[in-house]
Design an enzyme around this catalytic site. Structure first.
Site, short mmCIF file in Angstrom:
data_model
loop_
_atom_site.label_atom_id
_atom_site.label_comp_id
_atom_site.label_asym_id
_atom_site.label_seq_id
_atom_site.Cartn_x
_atom_site.Cartn_y
_atom_site.Cartn_z
CE LYS A 12 -9.89 -16.46 0.93
NZ LYS A 12 -8.98 -16.80 -0.19
N PRO A 13 -15.43 -17.33 2.99
CG PRO A 13 -17.09 -18.78 2.19
CD PRO A 13 -16.18 -17.67 1.76
CB ALA A 14 -11.06 -19.86 3.31
CD GLU B 250 -6.99 -15.03 19.59
OE1 GLU B 250 -7.84 -15.50 20.35
OE2 GLU B 250 -7.19 -14.03 18.86
CB VAL C 281 -8.45 -19.62 17.40
CG1 VAL C 281 -9.89 -19.76 17.89
CG2 VAL C 281 -8.09 -18.14 17.26
CG ASP D 159 -9.25 -12.57 0.25
OD1 ASP D 159 -10.11 -12.84 -0.61
OD2 ASP D 159 -8.34 -13.35 0.54
CG LEU E 178 -2.42 -24.65 12.92
CD1 LEU E 178 -2.65 -23.35 13.69
CD2 LEU E 178 -3.06 -25.82 13.66
N GLY E 179 -2.77 -24.91 8.29
CA GLY E 179 -3.45 -24.64 7.04
C GLY E 179 -2.51 -24.00 6.04
CE LYS F 82 -1.03 -15.08 5.93
NZ LYS F 82 -2.10 -14.09 5.70
#
Length: 650
Positions: free
Chosen positions: A149-151, A101, A103, A147, A24-25, A47
């Site tokens: 931040k937008p991400a 979770e 999403v 931390d 996912l990232g 993760k």
């Protein structure tokens, strides 16, 4: 592939239970996978904490312990509507994995802004409220995120399918309880956080605090509404330096968020807005309340609202372009017919800060737009002999040495200096006065020495846009800044790089200032604006630079590099749509070449109701945008056949 995870990949089963489906990232701490929980037959997010260099392998135990700490901190917020739920933490083949979770349909804020452009201020306020709620819940448990931040902010559909309705804070990977007595798993020599979003006190080695998280949230909301961070630079070190030493870049799209962002980005954490005040401000932006027309109460103003909206350190001017740039600074460009359009516009809102119901009343409530005049009481009859004696005494006083003093301090007679020694003026400012401002240091830091100049003077840095009466010098001091923000808001949001400033009378100069505050609009960096502002411009006025061009202005091109203001009620050749800030490092020469194509891509006329088969974008480039370091261009709509538009177009 990352060191220590040689077999990670799609199809792998983790801990005999979780089947990896797809990635996912990926971030600084590792990878996030979509996985199928074979035991519960549901999807989860995993993760994977990875080691990116062999040197990190010796720190495995600390990294595993850190992953457990992340899980513990996030699990403590289990069930919070704005925090991604953590279910478990496990070890697999010596590496830590966190089960979270999943999403579906989520997009992080950074990706959303990259794909769709900046958000509207009200939408940013909604996101900010949700994240602030999550942070506050953590702070109450003693957990600092560190931390923000937008991400690390996810936006996802709600149960009704409304896109981006859910707001979730994620990645407590470097969170810490500073007073919890727990082991610190971060090396003391390593700065924890993301450059450009780290609070200045943290960048200088200070402890993690709730105020530091609030600063990072301010940077995040700035990014969401502007499309770039307030301290974005070419390198992480430069960004950290900017956080500590420089003021945030001036906003162009923030609207109602402008003053609040400045309060959140205050360098000194002692003076920074609190979470409670930020919550109230964000709520007011999201759902403005009606405001009764009552007399202004200075006590209703939050302590941070009296400050300036934002500041910007002056930048070294870049050399002006070659011969294609007119001596007065502006140049117009139109694209070729072959240039294509693509929509990626920013959004904005016409709201201003403070919103209704917050801070001093912005509405007219008395003659001169000040507090309502006090009711005149009926005077009791006085004895004629007493009146005669008083008149005689007054006459003797005026005849003596006190005559000069008494006359000098009558209202409006220019006694002393109305705004104090630093400002230096000896007469009060009037509506429409054009001003030269000499700042003692960084523009909008301290009080400038002001001088009234001609509006066409090359030293004209701004103009008085409003003047209003106040009941006392103290009332003026406590409420002037917010009042001027409100009174100049409509004009300010139409200009690209202008800030409000309140010329406030001193206690000694209050009567000499005619009991009035003057609201000025000045260039944000202390550069000339090359002409009058707002409604002081008249049809037929020639633009000497882009600094005085406003959104929705209608223009006629006079020559290849000059335009004049015309009425939108009659024929006109172009209409100003918006401003666009060119990327860092763009030279004036590059802007001349790239502005039309950039405007067509970023500010397409069809987003403003113009038929794309008839209209296209054009651009104006002025020296002011580069001398000040803001690098903005003015984007307009123009007919492809170069014909004129009429009153009702589009």
């Amino acid at each position: 592939m990352a060191s220590g995870s040689p077999q990670s990949g799609v199809g792998r089963v983790i801990a005999g239970r979780y089947l990896l489906l797809n990635q996912l990232g990926s971030g600084g701490m590792g990878h996030v996978w979509l996985a199928h929980d074979q035991r519960l037959a549901c999807e989860v997010a995993l993760k994977e904490i990875v080691f990116r260099s062999p040197g990190e392998d010796g720190d495995r135990s600390a990294r595993v312990a850190r992953a457990r700490a992340e899980a513990r901190h996030a699990a403590g917020l289990r069930g919070h509507p704005h925090v991604v739920t953590v279910h478990d933490v496990l070890e697999h083949e010596g590496l830590p994995w966190i089960v979270m979770e999943y999403v579906p349909g989520a997009l992080d804020l950074h990706a959303l802004v990259t794909q769709r452009g900046p958000l509207a201020p009200a939408e940013c306020a909604r996101v900010g409220l949700a994240v602030l709620d999550a942070l506050t819940a953590g702070h109450e448990r003693g957990v600092m995120h560190r931390d923000v931040k937008p991400a690390n902010i996810l936006l996802a559909p709600d149960r009704a399918g409304s896109p981006y309705a859910r707001v979730l804070l994620t990645d407590y990977g470097i969170s810490v309880q500073p007073d919890g007595g727990e082991t610190r798993y971060t090396q003391t020599s390593v700065l924890v956080g993301t450059a450009g979003y780290l609070a200045p006190e943290r960048a200088q080695g200070g402890p993690p605090t709730a105020a530091a998280d609030l600063f990072s949230l301010g940077c995040t909301l700035y990014y969401a509404v502007e499309g770039y961070g307030p301290f974005d630079r070419d390198s992480g070190l430069a960004a950290l330096t900017a956080v500590v030493l420089e003021e945030p870049r001036p906003t162009l799209r923030a609207g109602a968020l402008e003053s609040l962002l400045a309060a959140m980005l205050t360098k000194n954490p002692v003076h920074r807005i609190t979470a409670e005040e930020a919550e109230a401000a964000l709520s007011a932006i999201l759902t403005p309340q009606s405001h009764p027309r009552t007399q202004f109460d200075p006590g209703s103003e939050p302590p941070w609202a009296g400050g300036p909206t934002h500041t910007a350190a002056p930048r070294a001017p870049e050399p002006p372009g070659p011969s294609q740039s007119h001596a007065n600074g502006s140049q117009w460009y139109a694209p070729s017919a072959a240039q294509e359009s693509s929509a990626a516009p920013g959004q904005e809102t016409p709201a201003t800060w403070p919103p209704p119901g917050q801070g001093p009343s912005p509405w007219p409530i008395g003659q001169g737009y000040g507090p309502p005049p006090a009711t005149t009481s009926r005077r009791r009859p006085r004895h004629r002999v007493l009146k005669a004696l008083l008149a005689t005494a007054l006459g003797l006083a005026l005849a003596g040495g006190g005559a000069w003093y008494a006359m000098a301090y009558l209202p409006g007679k220019g006694a002393g200096k109305p705004y104090g020694e630093a400002v230096g003026l000896t007469t009060p400012l009037q509506d429409g006065d054009c001003i030269d401002a000499e700042w003692p240091g960084t523009p909008f830091s301290g009080e400038p020495a002001l001088k009234v100049v001609g509006c066409d003077d090359r030293n004209n840095e701004g103009q008085v846009l409003a003047v209003f009466e106040t009941g006392s010098a103290e009332e003026a001091r406590t409420g002037a800044a917010a009042q001027c923000e409100q009174r100049t808001g409509e004009t300010r949001k139409k200009l690209a790089d202008i800030r409000a400033f309140a010329a406030v009378p001193t206690a000694d100069g209050f009567d000499a200032a005619d009991r009035r505050v003057a609201c000025l609009l000045l260039d944000a960096h202390g550069f000339p604006v090359y002409g009058p502002l707002g409604d002081n411009r008249k049809p037929g006025t020639l633009f000497k630079d882009t600094a005085t061009m406003q959104k929705r202005d209608c223009l006629d091109k006079v020559s290849g590099n000059r335009a004049k203001l015309v009425s939108c009620d009659g024929p006109h050749e172009q209409q100003v749509l918006d401003f666009f800030r060119m990327p860092p490092g763009t030279s004036l020469d590059d802007a001349h070449d790239k502005a039309p194509e950039t405007c067509q891509k970023e500010i397409p006329p069809q987003d403003y109701g113009y038929d794309p088969s008839v209209y296209e974008a054009a651009a104006w480039v002025g020296n002011s945008g580069w001398n000040s370091g803001t690098r903005f261009v003015v984007c307009t709509a123009i007919r492809q056949d170069r014909g004129t538009m009429e009153k009702d177009e589009p």
